[in-house]
Design an enzyme around this catalytic site. Structure first.
Site, mmCIF file in Angstrom:
data_model
loop_
_atom_site.group_PDB
_atom_site.id
_atom_site.type_symbol
_atom_site.label_atom_id
_atom_site.label_comp_id
_atom_site.label_asym_id
_atom_site.label_seq_id
_atom_site.Cartn_x
_atom_site.Cartn_y
_atom_site.Cartn_z
ATOM 1 N N SER A 1 0.938 -1.262 0.031
ATOM 2 C CA SER A 1 -0.229 0.096 -0.082
ATOM 3 C C SER A 1 0.817 1.134 0.056
ATOM 4 O O SER A 1 1.745 1.407 0.608
ATOM 5 C CB SER A 1 -0.949 0.071 1.109
ATOM 6 O OG SER A 1 -1.775 1.289 1.176
ATOM 7 N N GLU A 2 0.399 2.090 -1.080
ATOM 8 C CA GLU A 2 1.568 3.262 -1.040
ATOM 9 C C GLU A 2 1.858 4.260 0.176
ATOM 10 O O GLU A 2 2.852 4.760 0.062
ATOM 11 C CB GLU A 2 1.241 4.091 -2.428
ATOM 12 C CG GLU A 2 0.214 4.750 -2.331
ATOM 13 C CD GLU A 2 -1.029 4.164 -3.542
ATOM 14 O OE1 GLU A 2 -1.115 2.882 -3.798
ATOM 15 O OE2 GLU A 2 -1.511 4.908 -4.283
ATOM 16 N N ASN A 3 0.959 4.271 0.899
ATOM 17 C CA ASN A 3 1.168 4.985 2.050
ATOM 18 C C ASN A 3 2.287 4.475 3.139
ATOM 19 O O ASN A 3 2.530 4.970 4.114
ATOM 20 C CB ASN A 3 -0.406 5.235 2.726
ATOM 21 C CG ASN A 3 -0.903 4.194 3.249
ATOM 22 O OD1 ASN A 3 -0.956 3.078 2.358
ATOM 23 N ND2 ASN A 3 -1.612 4.027 4.224
ATOM 24 N N SER B 1 8.469 3.761 0.223
ATOM 25 C CA SER B 1 7.431 3.232 -0.566
ATOM 26 C C SER B 1 7.355 3.410 -2.188
ATOM 27 O O SER B 1 7.107 2.459 -2.851
ATOM 28 C CB SER B 1 6.011 3.646 0.047
ATOM 29 O OG SER B 1 4.970 3.185 -0.616
#
Lengths: 227, 214
Positions: free
Chosen positions: B47-49, B89
């Site tokens: 998840s990019e966060n 990330s």
């Protein structure tokens, strides 16, 4: 003696000035310094440039600064989300300038500022509208866009725990932009759930070394309140 | 004609996610895909966060307000998962460490150009998020999308009319009508859903399709 603990959220933001560039950590509802944001709203410095991944969606996040019309420009990757009514209203009125930056580029521009770099060449956005007017370059046959460093006067960040030296550890995905912004501002102010005595944080778990942090304010407990 | 529901489209795409892959699922319809990856495959979701090893939604009352995915939904962390900042990330994406990204799209062109962040409506503020980074960075990019707009206009085109997210980045497209590969010669039909015929799908497509290989 180094002691970066600050008595109150209001005192922590008292020197933020009209027209300042302010970074605010967080992603969606995660890792947001809500008490510092509220203190900044009360403080009332206007004409701010805000650097933040989102443009806010609740009555606790950066949307309160938009609602109070303290923000003239926002630099972000995803301004539009469920509940981003204040951003959409100001945008429609032409009352706020938007600089849209891909999320990874936003992170890297902030990191570049904190790391003393002038910018980075990224493949992200090459050949798209977001690269228009920017220097591009072929490196080993692949296209890159020059994205310049993004500095700030102040960074407001959120961590789970901090100590008097400004060392910080985060809660899960609440880390997001916070460690990067801590490096990129002249003054970094950290809102933490609790302040612990210096030496108590596991050094292996310190995600933001205290050198990047100027002030620490706790949401709960007294000074040196053990976690 | 057969038009698959989003859940069935996601189920079809899930069959093509290999065991051991690091995968990022974009906002919206792509998020459904993880519901249909079979249990005999181990897939690690990014998840990019700032999460690797994203797990299912927490039980009611067990939410950690900081632990959300890119769609801002509460999630959990699977054993072996970890957290990191946004620079790290996105290094995972741009650095080519992510095996697969699945994104939605407004339009895809015959050469794999992707448009999914802005329309031609200037009063509607654009939002790009991590889409451009995923588009250039993931080793492979699948798109899941309806074949046409609500009005029946084609979304698979010779050239995108909306601003690009990335040029020549899409490898395969899963629509409600068919599965298509992006090839050097154009879009090639890989599968037709239900009783759909090549000619029916071609009629709803804004670029010349190549028939499935025999």
């Amino acid at each position: 003696m180094i002691n970066k603990e600050c008595e109150s959220f209001q005192a922590a933001v008292a020197d933020i000035a009209e027209g300042d560039v302010v970074m605010i950590g967080g992603f969606g509802s995660s890792g947001i310094p809500v008490r510092l944001i509220d203190a900044l709203r009360r403080h009332g410095a206007g004409n701010l440039t805000l650097i933040s991944n989102n443009a806010g969606a609740t009555d606790e996040d950066v949307a309160v600064l938009l609602e109070a019309r303290l923000v003239s420009k926002i630099v972000c990757s995803f301004p539009r989300s469920a509940g981003s009514v204040w951003f959409e209203r100001l945008y429609e009125e032409g009352a706020i300038e938007l600089e849209l930056v891909p999320q990874g580029t936003l992170a890297e521009r902030i990191r570049a500022a904190g790391a003393g770099l002038g910018g980075v060449y990224t493949p992200t956005g090459y050949g798209t509208r977001l690269a228009e007017g920017k220097e591009t370059r072929l490196i080993d046959g692949k296209g890159y866009v020059l994205e310049t460093a993004l500095h700030a006067d102040v960074a407001l960040i959120k961590a789970e725990q901090g100590d008097g030296w400004g060392n910080l550890r985060y809660n899960t995905a609440g880390r997001n932009f916070n460690p990067l912004m801590a490096m990129a501002a002249r003054t970094t102010i950290a809102e933490v759930d609790t302040i612990v005595p210096v030496g108590q944080l596991d050094p292996e778990c310190v995600a933001t070394p205290g050198i990047f942090v100027d002030r620490v304010v706790a949401r709960k407990g007294q000074r040196h309140d053990a976690a | 004609m057969t038009r698959l529901e989003p859940a069935r489209m996601a189920q079809r795409l899930a069959q093509d996610i290999p065991d051991g892959a690091y995968v990022n699922l974009g906002i919206g319809m792509p998020t459904l895909v993880s519901n249909y990856v079979s249990d005999d495959r181990q897939v690690i979701y990014h998840s990019e966060n700032g999460i690797l090893g994203v797990g299912p939604a927490p039980a009611p009352g067990q939410e950690n307000t900081d632990l959300i995915n890119a769609s801002k939904q509460f999630v959990t962390l699977l054993p072996g998962g970890c957290y990191f900042d946004n620079a790290e990330s996105f290094a995972m994406m741009r650095g080519g460490h992510l095996d697969l990204a699945v994104l939605g799209a407004f339009q895809v062109a015959a050469n794999g150009d992707l448009a999914n962040w802005a329309t031609d409506n200037d009063t509607f503020p654009p939002a790009v998020g991590g889409a451009m980074d995923l588009a250039v960075g993931a080793r492979k990019l699948f798109v899941i999308m309806r074949h046409t707009t609500k009005d029946g206009a084609p979304k698979l085109l010779d050239q995108c009319t909306y601003p690009l997210t990335g040029a020549g980045v899409v490898k395969r497209i899963y629509t409600d009508l068919a599965v298509l590969d992006v090839t050097d010669q154009g879009l090639q039909v890989r599968e037709l859903h239900g009783d759909n015929t090549f000619d029916q799908v071609q009629a709803l497509t804004g670029t010349r399709l190549l028939p499935a290989r025999a």
